[in-house]
Design an enzyme around this catalytic site. Sequence first.
Site, PDB file in Angstrom:
ATOM      1  N   ARG A 154     -10.338  16.593   7.493  1.00 55.58           N
ATOM      2  CA  ARG A 154     -11.018  16.860   6.182  1.00 55.58           C
ATOM      3  C   ARG A 154     -12.531  17.382   6.740  1.00 55.58           C
ATOM      4  O   ARG A 154     -12.939  16.932   7.545  1.00 55.58           O
ATOM      5  CB  ARG A 154     -11.118  15.791   5.226  1.00 55.58           C
ATOM      6  CG  ARG A 154     -10.012  15.454   4.587  1.00 55.58           C
ATOM      7  CD  ARG A 154     -10.180  14.518   3.616  1.00 55.58           C
ATOM      8  NE  ARG A 154      -9.268  13.747   3.229  1.00 55.58           N
ATOM      9  CZ  ARG A 154      -8.864  12.327   3.132  1.00 55.58           C
ATOM     10  NH1 ARG A 154     -10.120  11.454   3.484  1.00 55.58           N
ATOM     11  NH2 ARG A 154      -7.744  11.806   2.729  1.00 55.58           N
ATOM     12  N   ASN A 198       0.792  -1.221   0.100  1.00 53.73           N
ATOM     13  CA  ASN A 198      -0.120   0.349   0.040  1.00 53.73           C
ATOM     14  C   ASN A 198       0.861   1.227   0.207  1.00 53.73           C
ATOM     15  O   ASN A 198       1.350   1.553   0.907  1.00 53.73           O
ATOM     16  CB  ASN A 198      -0.932   0.042   1.241  1.00 53.73           C
ATOM     17  CG  ASN A 198      -2.008   1.214   1.301  1.00 53.73           C
ATOM     18  OD1 ASN A 198      -1.717   1.947   0.629  1.00 53.73           O
ATOM     19  ND2 ASN A 198      -2.777   1.203   2.370  1.00 53.73           N
ATOM     20  N   HIS A 207     -12.656   4.009  -0.234  1.00 54.06           N
ATOM     21  CA  HIS A 207     -12.890   2.804   0.770  1.00 54.06           C
ATOM     22  C   HIS A 207     -13.650   1.675   0.480  1.00 54.06           C
ATOM     23  O   HIS A 207     -13.983   0.818   1.184  1.00 54.06           O
ATOM     24  CB  HIS A 207     -13.561   3.545   2.172  1.00 54.06           C
ATOM     25  CG  HIS A 207     -12.715   4.476   2.939  1.00 54.06           C
ATOM     26  ND1 HIS A 207     -13.312   5.371   3.422  1.00 54.06           N
ATOM     27  CD2 HIS A 207     -11.468   4.701   3.182  1.00 54.06           C
ATOM     28  CE1 HIS A 207     -12.429   6.237   4.365  1.00 54.06           C
ATOM     29  NE2 HIS A 207     -11.264   5.542   4.004  1.00 54.06           N
ATOM     30  N   ARG A 234      -2.836  -2.083  -3.508  1.00 56.09           N
ATOM     31  CA  ARG A 234      -3.854  -1.351  -3.112  1.00 56.09           C
ATOM     32  C   ARG A 234      -3.689  -0.144  -4.137  1.00 56.09           C
ATOM     33  O   ARG A 234      -2.866   0.633  -4.047  1.00 56.09           O
ATOM     34  CB  ARG A 234      -4.046  -0.694  -1.677  1.00 56.09           C
ATOM     35  CG  ARG A 234      -5.037   0.381  -1.584  1.00 56.09           C
ATOM     36  CD  ARG A 234      -4.841   1.117  -0.435  1.00 56.09           C
ATOM     37  NE  ARG A 234      -5.866   1.847  -0.122  1.00 56.09           N
ATOM     38  CZ  ARG A 234      -5.761   3.182   0.238  1.00 56.09           C
ATOM     39  NH1 ARG A 234      -4.610   3.626   0.877  1.00 56.09           N
ATOM     40  NH2 ARG A 234      -6.859   3.861   0.355  1.00 56.09           N
ATOM     41  N   GLU A 287      -8.907  -4.565   5.109  1.00 55.20           N
ATOM     42  CA  GLU A 287      -8.431  -4.576   3.645  1.00 55.20           C
ATOM     43  C   GLU A 287      -7.380  -5.386   3.299  1.00 55.20           C
ATOM     44  O   GLU A 287      -7.336  -5.748   1.972  1.00 55.20           O
ATOM     45  CB  GLU A 287      -8.133  -3.037   3.274  1.00 55.20           C
ATOM     46  CG  GLU A 287      -9.487  -2.200   3.525  1.00 55.20           C
ATOM     47  CD  GLU A 287      -9.311  -0.650   4.025  1.00 55.20           C
ATOM     48  OE1 GLU A 287      -8.821  -0.626   5.343  1.00 55.20           O
ATOM     49  OE2 GLU A 287      -9.381   0.457   3.317  1.00 55.20           O
TER      50      GLU A 287
END
Length: 411
Positions: free
Chosen positions: A242, A11, A181, A92, A386
């Site tokens: 965010r 990743n 996601h 990923r 994941e």
Amino acid sequence: MSSTCQVLVLNCGSSSLKFAVLDPHDGTVALSGLGEALGEDEPRVSWKQNGERHTKPLPKAARHTEAIRVLVEEILSGQSVLRDQLIAIGHRVVHGGEKFSHSVLVDDAVIQSIHDCIALAPLHNPAHLAGIEAARAAFPTLPQVAVFDTAFHQSMPRHAYIYALPYALYQDHGIRRYGMHGTSHRFVTERAASLLNLAVNEVNIISAHLGNGASITAVHNGRSVDTSMGLTPLEGLVMGTRSGDVDPGLLMHLGSRMDYGLKQINDLLNKKSGLLGISGLSNDCRALEQAAADGHEGARLALHIFCYRLAKYIGSYHAVLPQVDALVFTGGIGENSALVRESVLRQLQGLGYGVDPAKNTATRFGTEGPISSAQSAVTLVIPTNEEWVIARDAAALVPPTTPNHDPSTRE
Ligand code: ADP
């Protein structure tokens, strides 16, 4: 099932490289680690194996290729059994645009397509490409598989992904909602179906992935039909740093009235807002819970707004779905914060939600199960994984001619 094969999952972030070697059958992690501060003054690789932690500094400004060299030549070289069991490398990839609705074996055309999506993920996709190139050079005989964060959301209907902007912006420039996601939302969908004794293609859930980044997805018959992130990960829920949804008029206001440039606006909305911006204290939910308990007003307000916005999204996804079999919490906050979950479920009493306080408090640190009270709408906590999805997809795509190919991993 055989358990003698392993997948290396990579990743690559803009200045980081997370890696793990795991068994695609059961998700058991044999080795995991992190390259950090890549491209900066003091890059380093750290990893954990057999319960022991190790760190190796890298030369100044070293990047992904150097971190992967250390992984191959120094970490895996001492693990010849593990290295010989590798059947594939799973990458990923944050953005696959409209091109990928499933994971794919990496070839030159796939690399070009990831390249074509750089405009949509300018920080992430170049790092993924660097990781893929370095991994291809380091493991020339192993199949490489790309697993896209956007893929699960490619099932969204057009009315959910088109912005109310001139249609030509979509047709000519790909400006639409993509969602992120997806690998996590897919994992919890499959797991929820199993816990609810339903087939995946008949399960309907609302999946709330709450980590530093946060998104929520409406899943109908096992497929994503709406999600809160959009063209970029900025849209939707309040997140660690965010803002999530704001009035787009804010951007003109900041530009014309307050002389903000694009970089400042980007920093403001992506790095200085959310839980951090409201609280003025931290982006970390755990720290905010502690501060709120100690009476910090900003921390209280940040958590309140986080939960309120999340509850509003959950309410709106009840309007999207004909039926909801379960609400699912996942991600670091969703899996661990009893306070956030309770606050959200209390806000949603009108929709039949209710919390079992004992189950809610006990469900954390990787435990899975229902937290709803008797007679109330089903709410589950499901720890996401994941890496395991990436390892499973990679193993399932290994061509039969590959050395170490294990037919039991094919779907
Ligand atoms: P990322 O998006 O970086 O993968 P994670 O999924 O690890 O993030 O989630 C990180 C968030 O989870 C942080 O806000 C952290 O404070 C929160 N978190 C982790 N453990 C707890 C806990 N026990 N209670 C409340 N929040 C927690």
